[in-house]
Design a protein around this motif. Structure first.
Motif, short mmCIF file in Angstrom:
data_model
loop_
_atom_site.label_atom_id
_atom_site.label_comp_id
_atom_site.label_asym_id
_atom_site.label_seq_id
_atom_site.Cartn_x
_atom_site.Cartn_y
_atom_site.Cartn_z
N UNK A 171 0.85 -0.97 0.37
CA UNK A 171 0.12 -0.05 0.63
C UNK A 171 0.67 1.56 -0.13
N UNK A 172 1.72 1.50 0.84
CA UNK A 172 3.17 2.41 0.81
C UNK A 172 3.79 2.05 -0.43
N UNK A 173 3.89 1.07 -1.47
CA UNK A 173 4.21 1.37 -3.24
C UNK A 173 3.25 1.78 -3.77
N UNK A 174 1.80 1.65 -3.26
CA UNK A 174 0.80 1.93 -4.23
C UNK A 174 0.92 3.75 -3.98
N UNK A 175 0.91 3.90 -2.87
CA UNK A 175 0.70 5.37 -2.83
C UNK A 175 1.88 6.40 -3.02
N UNK A 176 2.91 5.73 -3.36
CA UNK A 176 4.25 6.30 -3.36
C UNK A 176 4.35 6.15 -4.84
N UNK A 177 4.47 5.35 -5.34
CA UNK A 177 4.93 5.26 -6.57
C UNK A 177 3.20 4.60 -8.57
N UNK A 178 2.10 4.74 -7.35
CA UNK A 178 0.89 4.88 -8.37
C UNK A 178 0.51 5.70 -8.65
N UNK A 179 -1.02 5.82 -9.22
CA UNK A 179 -1.25 6.94 -9.27
C UNK A 179 -0.92 8.36 -8.61
N UNK A 180 -1.15 9.40 -9.55
CA UNK A 180 -0.41 11.14 -8.96
C UNK A 180 -2.04 11.56 -9.38
N UNK A 181 -3.09 10.86 -9.99
CA UNK A 181 -4.14 11.92 -9.71
C UNK A 181 -5.52 11.94 -8.14
N UNK A 182 -5.55 12.50 -7.86
CA UNK A 182 -6.58 12.38 -6.31
C UNK A 182 -8.07 12.02 -6.99
N UNK A 183 -8.30 10.75 -6.68
CA UNK A 183 -10.12 10.97 -6.95
C UNK A 183 -10.65 10.94 -5.79
N UNK A 206 4.20 -3.77 -11.08
CA UNK A 206 4.53 -3.12 -10.71
C UNK A 206 4.83 -1.81 -11.86
N UNK A 207 5.70 -2.53 -13.06
CA UNK A 207 6.47 -1.92 -13.27
C UNK A 207 5.45 -0.47 -14.63
N UNK A 208 4.78 -1.52 -15.01
CA UNK A 208 3.90 -0.91 -16.14
C UNK A 208 3.15 0.57 -14.99
N UNK A 209 2.79 -0.04 -13.71
CA UNK A 209 2.11 1.13 -13.23
C UNK A 209 2.75 1.93 -12.37
N UNK A 210 4.22 1.93 -11.96
CA UNK A 210 5.08 3.17 -12.02
C UNK A 210 5.77 3.95 -13.60
N UNK A 220 -7.24 3.80 -17.45
CA UNK A 220 -6.41 3.45 -16.74
C UNK A 220 -6.41 3.45 -14.97
N UNK A 221 -7.37 3.47 -14.66
CA UNK A 221 -7.66 2.82 -13.27
C UNK A 221 -7.35 1.48 -13.52
N UNK A 222 -8.71 1.16 -14.40
CA UNK A 222 -8.83 -0.61 -14.03
C UNK A 222 -7.62 -1.30 -14.17
N UNK A 223 -6.81 -0.30 -15.47
CA UNK A 223 -5.71 -1.02 -16.15
C UNK A 223 -4.54 -1.71 -14.54
N UNK A 224 -4.35 -0.09 -14.06
CA UNK A 224 -3.41 0.15 -12.63
C UNK A 224 -4.23 -0.92 -11.69
N UNK A 225 -4.99 -1.17 -10.90
CA UNK A 225 -5.21 -2.09 -10.21
C UNK A 225 -4.88 -3.27 -10.75
#
Ligand code: BYC
Length: 481
Positions: free
Chosen positions: A38-50, A126-130, A148-153
Motif C-alpha cells: 500500500x505504501x508502494x501504491x501511494x508513493x509510486x502508483x497513480x498520482x491524480x487524486x480522486x 508494478x513496473x507498468x503502474x509506475x 487507466x485506473x482499471x488497468x493499474x489496479x
C-alpha cells in the motif's frame, strides 16, 4: 465498499479464494507485506487524486459473475488473491514429465528456475503502474481515465498473484524477492526493473495505447505459456490473470483505433496530410510510436535461441502458446525450427539478416514471438481498415523483426523498418525517420491537455463506440477529488 461474493470473502483483510485463513503463517506473512504494497501504491502508483472510480473488482473466478462493477474510493480498493478453479485430474502436457500428475508443490530441482520465472513476471506488473503513474493528469476523457485506473489496479492484483506464489511456495527467499519487487523501480538508475521495455517512459496517452496494445500483448503470450506449467498454482493464477489482461488489450486496440479515426477525420476536414498544428496526431508520428513499442516488445521474448527456454520446456515449467492444440509429441527432442539469425558470408565475412535451423527446443522463444507477431498483424489490419474507410491512402505496418532490437540475434546490427541493414553511423543519422524524435514527442505531449468533464473528449482522439459495462460514454466514471 459492499461487495457480495460467492468466491471470496471481502470481510477478510486479504480477499482470497485460496483458504488463506487455514495457513496462519502464510496469512501473517502476506499481511505484513500488505502495508508495504500500500505504501508502494501511494508513493509510486497513480498520482491524480480522486474521490472514486467506476471499477470492476474480481469477486469470483467462476464462469459467471467473476467481476463486480461499482464506484470505489481508491484507498478502499481491495486487492485479492484469486486462482482459477483446480482441475483435480490435470496432467503435465509437455516436456519430460508429460502425462504425470501436475505438481501442487515446487520440486526441489526446479526451484530456482520457477522462482526466476515468477519474479520476472511479477516485476513487470508494478513496473507498468509506475510507468503510467502521471497519465491521469492528462486523460482525454473520464472514460479513458477510468480505464487507466482499471488497468493499474489489475496490474497491482497481478503483483499480488506472483507475491502469493513467492510467499506460499518459496520460503524465505520468496519473501525476500517479494520485497525486492517493491524496491526496484521503472527507470531507476540504481535498481531498475528487470526487462528493458519496463524501464521506458509512458509519458503520453498515445504511448499508453501502444503499450497496452503491444506490451500487454507480450503479457498475454507469456501468461499463456505459464498457464501450461506443470506447477499447478502458477498455471491456475495465470489462467485467471489472462481474463483481466483481455481488457487491457481492448484499451490499447480501441485506443489506437480512436487516435487513427480522429486523424483521418482531421485529414479529411482540412484536405491535408499535415495535421500537426491542427490538433491531431499525424500518421507518420503514429507509425513511429508503433515502431518503437512493437520493437521493444519483441525484445521481451528473449533471444531467438535460448537454452533457458529449452530447459523450462523440458522440465515442464513453461509450455507453448496453446500447447494442447499442437500436433506433435509435446517433447520436441528431435524436432527443428528455422529462426531469424545473422548469417555470415564465408568469403567476405559480412553479416546479413537471414535464418538458420536450430533444435525446436532452443527455438521456443522464436515460436512464441511468431505467435505474437501474427496477433499484432490483427491490429494493423483494423487500423488500416479505418484508414481505408476514411478514404485515406496511407497505411500503417509492422516494422521488420530486425528493426531497433536490443535483445537477440539482431541486437548487434541496425536495420530499417523494411529490414535493410544499415551502418551504425547512418542509423544514428536517420533513426528519427522511424522512431519518435524529441520534436514528435513534444508535439504529442502538447496535445495532452486534460479533459476531465463528464461526456467531453479531447480533440486529438475520437470517442469510444461504447462505454464500460453497458454504461454510456458520458457516464460519471470518475469523481475527481
Ligand atoms: N530485457 O536466454 P534468453 C507482462 C536476459 S509482460 C533485459 O534469451 P530467456 C506485462 C535474460 O533474462 C510478460 N534482459 O532469455 C505487460 C537472460 O539473462 P541471464 C512478462 C533480458 O530466459 C504489460 C539473457 O538476457 N513475463 O506480463 O529465454 C504490463 C539471455 O536471454 C530481456 C515474462 O517475461 C529483456 N527484454 O527469455 C504488465 C515471463 N530478455 O539468464 C505486465 C517470464 C532476455 O543470462 N520470463 N533478457 O541472466 C521468461 O519467460 C523469460 O525469462 C524471458 C526471457 C522471455 C523474459
Amino acid at each position: 465498499m459492499t461487495v457480495h461474493t460467492t468466491g471470496a470473502d471481502y470481510t477478510e483483510k486479504i480477499p482470497n479464494n485460496v483458504n488463506l485463513h487455514e495457513d496462519r503463517r502464510l496469512q501473517r506473512a502476506l499481511e505484513s507485506w500488505q502495508p508495504n504494497f500500500l505504501h508502494w501504491w501511494q508513493t509510486m502508483g497513480p498520482t491524480l487524486p480522486t474521490q472514486d472510480v467506476y471499477l470492476r473488482t474480481a469477486v469470483n473466478v467462476g464462469r459467471d459473475g467473476w467481476a463486480q462493477f461499482g464506484h470505489v474510493a481508491m484507498p478502499e480498493y481491495r486487492w485479492g488473491i484469486f486462482l482459477a478453479e483446480r482441475d483435480p485430474g490435470r496432467k503435465v502436457g509437455f516436456g519430460e514429465h508429460k502425462g504425470e500428475p501436475v505438481w501442487d508443490k515446487v520440486p526441489g530441482e526446479y526451484r530456482a528456475e520457477l522462482q526466476r520465472l515468477i519474479v520476472i513476471q511479477g516485476d513487470t506488473e508494478p513496473a507498468s503502474v509506475e510507468q503510467q503513474r502521471n497519465l491521469g493528469a492528462t486523460a482525454p476523457s473520464l472514460y479513458d481515465l477510468r480505464n487507466l485506473f482499471q488497468v493499474n489496479v489489475e496490474e497491482g492484483r497481478h503483483l499480488w498473484a506472483m507475491v502469493y506464489l513467492l510467499h506460499a511456495y518459496f520460503g524465505r527467499e520468496g519473501r525476500e524477492e517479494a520485497e525486492e519487487l517493491l524496491h526496484r523501480n521503472s527507470g531507476s538508475l540504481d535498481s531498475p526493473r528487470i526487462l528493458g521495455a519496463f524501464n521506458e517512459e509512458t509519458p503520453d496517452w498515445l504511448s499508453f495505447y501502444m503499450f497496452t496494445y503491444f506490451t500487454d500483448r507480450d503479457g498475454k503470450y507469456q501468461l499463456g505459456t505459464l498457464k501450461e506449467s506443470a506447477f499447478d498454482p502458477l498455471s491456475r493464477t495465470c489462467e485467471f490473470m489472462l481474463k483481466e489482461e483481455a481488457h487491457h488489450m481492448m484499451v490499447g486496440t480501441t485506443g489506437v483505433d480512436r487516435v487513427v479515426q480522429r486523424t483521418v477525420e482531421v485529414m479529411r476536414e482540412h484536405d491535408s496530410d499535415d495535421v500537426a498544428g491542427l490538433g491531431a496526431v499525424p500518421l507518420p508520428v503514429i507509425q513511429k510510436y508503433l515502431n518503437f513499442h512493437y520493437s521493444v516488445s519483441l525484445d521481451l521474448f528473449g533471444g531467438e535461441t535460448s537454452t533457458n527456454v529449452a530447459n523450462y520446456y523440458t522440465a515442464g515449467l513453461k509450455g507453448r502458446w496453446l500447447e494442447d492444440r499442437r500436433k506433435d509429441d509435446h517433447q520436441l527432442a528431435s524436432d527443428s525450427i528455422m529462426v531469424d539469425a545473422l548469417s555470415e558470408n564465408a568469403i567476405t565475412g559480412e553479416q546479413s539478416i537471414g535464418q538458420t535451423e536450430v533444435s525446436a527446443l532452443v527455438g521456443l522463444n522464436t515460436d512464441l514471438r511468431r505467435e505474437y507477431i501474427s496477433d499484432c498483424q490483427g491490429g494493423i489490419k483494423r487500423w488500416n481498415r479505418i484508414l481505408e474507410e476514411g478514404g485515406v491512402k496511407q497505411r500503417l505496418k509492422l516494422p521488420h523483426v530486425a528493426f531497433n532490437r536490443k535483445v537477440g540475434a539482431f541486437a548487434s546490427i541496425e536495420a530499417t523498418p523494411d529490414g535493410e541493414q544499415l551502418p551504425a553511423a547512418e542509423w544514428q543519422r536517420r533513426q528519427g525517420e522511424w522512431l519518435p524524435t524529441d520534436v514528435d514527442k513534444t508535439y504529442v505531449r502538447s496535445l495532452m491537455q486534460p479533459v476531465h468533464q463528464r461526456g467531453k473528449i479531447a480533440a486529438w482522439i475520437a470517442p469510444p463506440r461504447s462505454g464500460i459495462n453497458g454504461k454510456p460514454f458520458d457516464y460519471d466514471y470518475v469523481h475527481l477529488a
